[in-house]
Design an enzyme around this catalytic site. Structure first.
Site, PDB file in Angstrom:
ATOM      1  CE1 TYR A  87      -3.566   2.684   0.947  1.00 23.15           C
ATOM      2  CE2 TYR A  87      -1.959   3.574   2.058  1.00 23.15           C
ATOM      3  CZ  TYR A  87      -3.374   3.537   1.725  1.00 23.15           C
ATOM      4  OH  TYR A  87      -3.770   4.814   1.843  1.00 23.15           O
ATOM      5  CD  GLU A 101      -5.894   4.401  -1.084  1.00 18.61           C
ATOM      6  OE1 GLU A 101      -5.692   4.676   0.030  1.00 18.61           O
ATOM      7  OE2 GLU A 101      -6.860   4.240  -1.870  1.00 18.61           O
TER       8      GLU A 101
END
Ligand code: GDP
Ligand code: MN
Length: 392
Positions: A109, A197
């Site tokens: 992530y 993101e």
């Protein structure tokens, strides 16, 4: 403002961030041509909606071979996709992204946002990629890595080096990661983003780092200087009432309660919602008509509030500063007349021309209940909505 995954990936790519190859389609006829341009035999068919959690909801499917890819596309295009972020209503899938399937070794992530508490940018990363980051933060808080970047000195290679060390990368991957972080940083600054993101950022079996999912949020206040970003807006993904409201310069956010709120000023609107809650009610919306509401704007605001079938009562709370109470009162009266409003309305007006305003309401012949204080108004509308709800 949000954009789709395929648009976010195009932006990332233009900032040097490697993404998987893929094409957006809006009809099944386009698919054969797109599959020919991808290496195969593995493909991924991905619903394009403004929401994460698509995989779990059935909106991301791996396919072996072109027939299977086409079959998956048939299943997903046109479906109403419900995820843990869309609410029970889901979203209609009218665009697909067809990508090559990547051989994933590990998922990470990586995101960039603003840490307001320390007035810096912050990269957030984790080796627990693919999952929802909120869950990771709850279950494995130690696996969340944060690296701050001072906005005055900007992004430097050492930020990448530090992050690579913490994620367990070395050598060539450190270089790749640093390039990706630099790309995110430049995109964030130049396009006035509020979030960039990548989840997951993957390490492929042959050692490459690739973004296979991407999300970019933009700061609405910065959109005025980015017409190229405004062009990416997909209003079909937004709440139709919120779109309608923005046309009239009203700030409307739908909530799931029963008390419609029509207020001027964002702070007063928040306070109104709080006090409705305090008296045991729950607001159906946040609505700020702004400082310069006209009768037309008020009518539009009523229309939007009433289009929500959950609304059992409306609380009007206007403080006439720049705005005059008599103008608002005219607006309320003409809106309730022309729309044939049946739900109870409690109106609390105060400020400039309040006496004229109250006279207009009282003389209208309509059942608009006047209230002196906000507290009284909130208490009253909660009671009125309750009894209206029982009798209808
Ligand atoms: P999300 O569910 O909306 O976050 O959609 P993602 O694009 O993140 O896809 C969900 C999951 O599908 C990813 O976390 C991966 O595990 C998997 N996935 C997506 N693309 C590929 C791919 O090319 N190869 C493999 N093996 N898995 C993939
Ligand atoms: Mn994802």
């Amino acid at each position: 403002m949000n954009v789709h995954e395929y648009q976010a990936k195009e932006l990332l790519k233009s900032y040097g961030v490697p993404v998987d190859r893929g094409f957006m389609v809006q009809s099944l006829e386009e698919i054969a041509g797109v599959l020919d341009q991808l290496p195969g035999p593995g493909y991924v068919v991905k619903a394009q909606i403004h929401s994460g959690g698509r995989g779990k909801g059935g909106g991301v499917k791996l396919a072996q071979g072109k027939d299977q890819a086409l079959q998956q596309a048939k299943n997903i295009l046109g479906m109403n996709l419900v995820t843990n972020q869309t609410g029970p209503g889901g979203r209609l899938v009218s665009r697909l992204l067809i990508t090559e399937a990547v051989n994933i070794d590990q998922e990470y992530y990586l995101s960039l946002l603003i840490d307001r508490a320390v007035c810096k940018y912050v990269f957030v990363a984790s080796t627990e990629g693919g999952m929802e980051i909120e869950k990771v933060a709850e279950e494995k808080p130690d696996s969340i890595i944060k690296i701050h970047v001072d906005p005055f000195s900007g992004f430097k290679n050492f930020h990448g080096l530090e992050m690579a060390g913490k994620l367990g990368f070395s050598g060539d991957q450190t270089k790749q990661l640093t390039g990706i972080m630099r790309g995110l940083y430049n995109l964030f600054i130049e396009k006035d983003a509020s979030l960039v993101e990548i989840n997951p950022l993957v390490k492929t079996k042959d050692g490459r780092l690739l973004a296979i999912d991407a999300k970019v949020n933009f700061d609405d206040n910065g959109l005025g200087r980015h017409p190229e970003i405004m062009e990416l807006r997909d209003v079909d993904q937004e709440d139709p009432n919120e779109v309608q409201a923005s046309k009239y310069d009203l700030s409307y956010i739908k909530l799931d309660g029963t008390i419609g709120c029509l207020v001027n000023g964002a702070g007063l609107a928040m306070a109104t919602m709080d006090i409705v809650k305090l008296h045991g009610g729950s607001p159906a919306n946040f609505l700020d008509v702004g400082g310069s509401a006209t009768a037309e704007k008020v009518t539009e605001a009523f229309k939007i509030i009433l289009s929500d079938p959950n609304v059992k009562g409306i609380l009007v709370n206007i403080f006439g500063g720049i705005m005059k109470c008599d103008v608002i009162a005219e607006g309320i009266v003409s809106a309730s007349r022309s729309l044939g409003v049946k739900v109870p309305i409690v109106a609390r007006l105060d400020g400039t021309n309040v006496e004229q305003g109250r006279k207009i309401l009282a003389g209208s012949g309509l059942k608009i209940i006047p209230a002196g204080s906000l507290n009284e108004a909130a208490k009253r509308i909660v009671a009125e909505a309750e009894s209206y709800g029982h009798s209808n």
